[in-house]
Enzyme design. Structure first.
Site, PDB file in Angstrom:
ATOM      1  N   ASP A  87       2.665  15.527   9.986  1.00  0.00           N
ATOM      2  CA  ASP A  87       2.668  15.090   8.583  1.00  0.00           C
ATOM      3  C   ASP A  87       1.224  14.955   8.087  1.00  0.00           C
ATOM      4  O   ASP A  87       0.873  13.989   7.435  1.00  0.00           O
ATOM      5  CB  ASP A  87       3.428  13.761   8.475  1.00  0.00           C
ATOM      6  CG  ASP A  87       3.877  13.445   7.050  1.00  0.00           C
ATOM      7  OD1 ASP A  87       3.855  14.361   6.195  1.00  0.00           O
ATOM      8  OD2 ASP A  87       4.238  12.288   6.782  1.00  0.00           O
ATOM      9  N   PHE A 109      11.080   5.103   5.776  1.00  0.00           N
ATOM     10  CA  PHE A 109      11.143   4.511   7.114  1.00  0.00           C
ATOM     11  C   PHE A 109      10.334   3.230   7.243  1.00  0.00           C
ATOM     12  O   PHE A 109      10.184   2.703   8.329  1.00  0.00           O
ATOM     13  CB  PHE A 109      10.693   5.518   8.161  1.00  0.00           C
ATOM     14  CG  PHE A 109      11.489   6.777   8.115  1.00  0.00           C
ATOM     15  CD1 PHE A 109      12.796   6.794   8.582  1.00  0.00           C
ATOM     16  CD2 PHE A 109      10.954   7.925   7.576  1.00  0.00           C
ATOM     17  CE1 PHE A 109      13.549   7.950   8.524  1.00  0.00           C
ATOM     18  CE2 PHE A 109      11.713   9.087   7.512  1.00  0.00           C
ATOM     19  CZ  PHE A 109      13.013   9.106   7.993  1.00  0.00           C
ATOM     20  N   GLY A 110       9.800   2.722   6.120  1.00  0.00           N
ATOM     21  CA  GLY A 110       9.046   1.490   6.233  1.00  0.00           C
ATOM     22  C   GLY A 110       8.233   1.156   5.000  1.00  0.00           C
ATOM     23  O   GLY A 110       8.110   1.962   4.083  1.00  0.00           O
ATOM     24  N   VAL A 111       7.702  -0.068   5.014  1.00  0.00           N
ATOM     25  CA  VAL A 111       6.850  -0.530   3.925  1.00  0.00           C
ATOM     26  C   VAL A 111       5.512  -0.950   4.522  1.00  0.00           C
ATOM     27  O   VAL A 111       5.466  -1.541   5.603  1.00  0.00           O
ATOM     28  CB  VAL A 111       7.475  -1.747   3.198  1.00  0.00           C
ATOM     29  CG1 VAL A 111       6.721  -2.030   1.901  1.00  0.00           C
ATOM     30  CG2 VAL A 111       8.943  -1.515   2.909  1.00  0.00           C
ATOM     31  N   LEU A 165       0.818  -1.223   0.000  1.00  0.00           N
ATOM     32  CA  LEU A 165       0.000   0.000   0.000  1.00  0.00           C
ATOM     33  C   LEU A 165       0.845   1.263   0.000  1.00  0.00           C
ATOM     34  O   LEU A 165       0.371   2.339  -0.360  1.00  0.00           O
ATOM     35  CB  LEU A 165      -0.916   0.027   1.231  1.00  0.00           C
ATOM     36  CG  LEU A 165      -1.967  -1.077   1.337  1.00  0.00           C
ATOM     37  CD1 LEU A 165      -2.665  -1.010   2.692  1.00  0.00           C
ATOM     38  CD2 LEU A 165      -2.981  -0.985   0.221  1.00  0.00           C
ATOM     39  N   GLY A 166       2.081   1.125   0.442  1.00  0.00           N
ATOM     40  CA  GLY A 166       2.915   2.321   0.508  1.00  0.00           C
ATOM     41  C   GLY A 166       4.342   1.961   0.858  1.00  0.00           C
ATOM     42  O   GLY A 166       4.603   0.908   1.426  1.00  0.00           O
ATOM     43  N   GLU A 167       5.237   2.847   0.500  1.00  0.00           N
ATOM     44  CA  GLU A 167       6.639   2.634   0.839  1.00  0.00           C
ATOM     45  C   GLU A 167       7.312   3.981   1.033  1.00  0.00           C
ATOM     46  O   GLU A 167       7.313   4.813   0.140  1.00  0.00           O
ATOM     47  CB  GLU A 167       7.340   1.841  -0.269  1.00  0.00           C
ATOM     48  CG  GLU A 167       8.787   1.576   0.036  1.00  0.00           C
ATOM     49  CD  GLU A 167       9.353   0.432  -0.807  1.00  0.00           C
ATOM     50  OE1 GLU A 167       8.720   0.066  -1.804  1.00  0.00           O
ATOM     51  OE2 GLU A 167      10.409  -0.081  -0.434  1.00  0.00           O
ATOM     52  N   GLY A 168       7.828   4.200   2.228  1.00  0.00           N
ATOM     53  CA  GLY A 168       8.549   5.442   2.501  1.00  0.00           C
ATOM     54  C   GLY A 168       9.974   5.095   2.889  1.00  0.00           C
ATOM     55  O   GLY A 168      10.369   3.928   2.850  1.00  0.00           O
TER      56      GLY A 168
HETATM   57  P1  ADP Z   1       3.992   5.613   5.012  1.00  0.00           P
HETATM   58  O1  ADP Z   1       3.480   6.930   4.551  1.00  0.00           O
HETATM   59  O2  ADP Z   1       5.041   5.720   6.058  1.00  0.00           O
HETATM   60  O3  ADP Z   1       4.380   4.712   3.875  1.00  0.00           O
HETATM   61  P2  ADP Z   1       1.294   5.141   6.060  1.00  0.00           P
HETATM   62  O4  ADP Z   1       1.024   4.764   7.483  1.00  0.00           O
HETATM   63  O5  ADP Z   1       0.918   6.516   5.643  1.00  0.00           O
HETATM   64  O6  ADP Z   1       2.819   4.810   5.757  1.00  0.00           O
HETATM   65  O7  ADP Z   1       0.541   4.089   5.133  1.00  0.00           O
HETATM   66  C1  ADP Z   1       0.736   4.075   3.733  1.00  0.00           C
HETATM   67  C2  ADP Z   1      -0.581   3.891   3.012  1.00  0.00           C
HETATM   68  O8  ADP Z   1      -1.215   2.677   3.429  1.00  0.00           O
HETATM   69  C3  ADP Z   1      -1.610   4.971   3.302  1.00  0.00           C
HETATM   70  O9  ADP Z   1      -1.470   6.091   2.485  1.00  0.00           O
HETATM   71  C4  ADP Z   1      -2.915   4.246   3.047  1.00  0.00           C
HETATM   72  O10 ADP Z   1      -3.201   4.216   1.672  1.00  0.00           O
HETATM   73  C5  ADP Z   1      -2.617   2.831   3.501  1.00  0.00           C
HETATM   74  N1  ADP Z   1      -3.053   2.598   4.893  1.00  0.00           N
HETATM   75  C6  ADP Z   1      -2.342   2.840   6.023  1.00  0.00           C
HETATM   76  N2  ADP Z   1      -3.039   2.500   7.125  1.00  0.00           N
HETATM   77  C7  ADP Z   1      -4.222   2.015   6.694  1.00  0.00           C
HETATM   78  C8  ADP Z   1      -5.404   1.466   7.355  1.00  0.00           C
HETATM   79  N3  ADP Z   1      -5.477   1.360   8.681  1.00  0.00           N
HETATM   80  N4  ADP Z   1      -6.421   1.043   6.573  1.00  0.00           N
HETATM   81  C9  ADP Z   1      -6.333   1.135   5.220  1.00  0.00           C
HETATM   82  N5  ADP Z   1      -5.286   1.637   4.558  1.00  0.00           N
HETATM   83  C10 ADP Z   1      -4.228   2.070   5.266  1.00  0.00           C
HETATM   84 MG    MG Z   2       1.956   8.214   5.044  1.00  0.00          MG
END
Ligand code: ADP
Ligand code: MG
Length: 352
Positions: free
Chosen positions: A167, A33-35, A28-31
C-alpha cells in the site's frame, strides 16, 4: 527460534502501556480497519519524550503489530518508530488492537505534493535551503532525486527483510522531523513471505490509484498461506519466482511520475493517467507517444525534467512502471541506477 527468544527478551525490557495511559488528540486518519489519533501520555513517565500516534485497529491489528515488531528489529529506519502494540478489549465487534508509534511529524508526502511549492517545500524541510542553483527543472530534479533515494532506501530495507508493503502511496509516506528523512508507514496491508504471514483476504481492496496491474501479489498457484515452518523453507524460492516486491516498485514509480509531472498530482488526473496507461497496455513509452504531441505546458515540463542528463530519469521511470513484475527493477538495483549517480548529488547526500 533465536529470533523469537530475542523478540521476547527485547519486549520484556521495553515499557508497556495500557488504555488509561493515553489522552487522545486530533484524529489523523480513519480507514475501514482502524482509526488513528495523535496521543500523549496522561501521566508523564520519566523516560517519556513527547508525542505519540495511536491506532485502534480491528482484528487485522494483530498482523500489523507483528509486522511493526519485525520491522523495528530488522530495518527500523525504514518505517515510523514503533513503540508498542497490545490487545485492548474484545467487544461485540471483535478484538480491538492498539498500536503506538512515536509522532514523526505533520507532513506526509501527499500533503507536500499538494502544495504549489513542491518540491521546494521538501528542499526546505530536508536541507533548510542551501542550493545555489536558480529555481527550475534542474534544481527540482535534484530534490526529487533525494526524495526517490530516501524512498527506495526505506523500501529496500523492507524488501531485504522479506516484507512487501502493498500500500505504498504518498499518504503512507511520512517526513520524519527527527531523522530528516522520509519513512514508510501503515503496514496494515503488508505481507511477510519468509514466515508465511500475512495473506490479506481476497475481498481486501488495494488502493487502485497506486496498485500494479497484477493486483494480487502471489500468483494463483499459491492461494493460501502455508504453515510457518514450511513457508520459512519455501518462501525464498517463492519470492524469487513471483518477485512480489515488484508490486511496491510499481507504486513508487507512480509516485516518481507524480513528483516529476505536476499535472499528474491530483487524484482525478492520476486516475485519468491510469486509464490511458491501461489503454496503452501499461507501456509508458506508448503513453508518451500518445500524449506528448498534444501535451499541456505542465506535462511538457515533466518530460523535460525526466529527459535531463540524457534521459536517465525517464530510463529509471520506465524500468519501474512496467506491466510485467519481473521486468521491473528491484529497489536495490534502482538505488544503483545512474539516475542517482551525479556530482551535484554529493552536496545533498552529505547532509543526510
Ligand atoms: P490508515 O491509513 O489505516 O488510516 P495510517 O497508519 O496510514 O492509517 O495513519 C493515518 C495517518 O496518520 C497517516 O496518513 C499520517 O498522516 C498519520 N500518521 C500515521 N503514523 C504517524 C506517525 N508515526 N507520525 C505522524 N503521523 C502519523
Ligand atoms: Mg494509511
Amino acid at each position: 527460534f533465536d529470533m523469537f527468544v530475542l523478540a521476547f527478551v527485547e519486549r520484556l525490557f521495553r515499557p508497556t502501556f495500557r488504555k488509561d495511559d493515553f489522552v487522545l488528540g486530533k484524529k489523523l486518519g480513519e480507514g475501514s480497519f482502524g482509526v488513528v489519533y495523535r496521543a500523549s501520555l496522561s501521566k508523564k513517565r520519566a523516560s517519556d519524550d513527547g508525542e505519540y500516534v495511536l491506532k485502534k485497529a480491528t482484528e487485522y491489528g494483530a498482523v500489523e503489530i507483528w509486522m511493526n515488531e519485525r520491522v523495528r528489529r530488522a530495518c527500523g529506519n525504514s518505517c515510523a518508530d514503533f513503540v508498542y502494540g497490545f490487545l485492548e478489549k474484545s467487544s461485540k465487534k471483535g478484538p480491538e488492537y492498539w498500536l503506538l508509534w512515536k509522532y514523526e511529524g505533520e507532513s506526509t508526502l501527499a500533503g507536500l505534493l499538494q502544495s504549489k511549492d513542491f518540491p521546494y517545500n521538501v528542499e526546505t524541510i530536508i536541507l533548510g535551503k542551501v542550493q545555489d542553483l536558480p529555481r527550475g527543472i534542474e534544481r527540482e530534479n535534484r530534490i526529487i532525486q533525494t526524495i526517490m533515494r530516501q524512498l527506495l532506501f526505506a523500501l529496500d530495507g523492507l524488501h531485504s527483510t522479506g516484507i512487501v508493503h502493498r500500500d505504498v502511496k504518498p499518504q503512507n509516506i511520512i517526513f520524519s522531523e527527527g531523522s530528516r528523512a522520509f519513512k514508510i508507514i501503515d503496514l496494515g496491508a503488508a505481507a511477510d513471505l519468509r514466515v508465511g504471514i500475512n495473506y490479506i483476504p481476497k475481498e481486501f481492496l488495494l488502493d487502485p490509484r497506486y496498485a500494479a496491474p497484477e493486483q494480487y501479489i502471489m500468483s494463483t498457484q499459491t492461494p493460501s498461506a502455508p504453515s510457518a515452518p514450511v513457508a520459512a523453507a519455501l518462501s525464498p524460492v517463492l519470492w524469487q519466482m513471483n518477485l512480489p516486491d515488484r508490486f511496491d516498485i510499481y507504486s513508487i514509480g507512480l509516485i516518481f511520475l507524480q513528483m516529476a509531472f505536476p499535472s499528474l498530482r491530483s487524484d482525478s488526473n492520476l486516475i485519468q493517467f491510469n486509464r490511458q496507461l491501461k489503454r496503452c497496455e501499461y507501456d509508458l513509452t506508448a503513453w508518451r507517444k500518445l500524449v506528448e504531441p498534444r501535451a499541456s505546458p505542465d506535462l511538457r515540463r515533466g518530460f523535460e525534467l525526466v529527459d535531463l542528463d540524457g534521459g536517465i530519469g525517464w530510463e529509471l521511470l520506465t524500468s519501474m512502471v512496467r506491466y510485467k513484475a519481473r521486468q521491473r527493477i528491484s529497489a536495490k538495483a534502482a538505488l544503483a541506477h545512474p539516475y542517482f549517480d551525479r556530482q551535484g548529488l554529493l552536496a545533498l547526500s552529505v547532509m543526510q
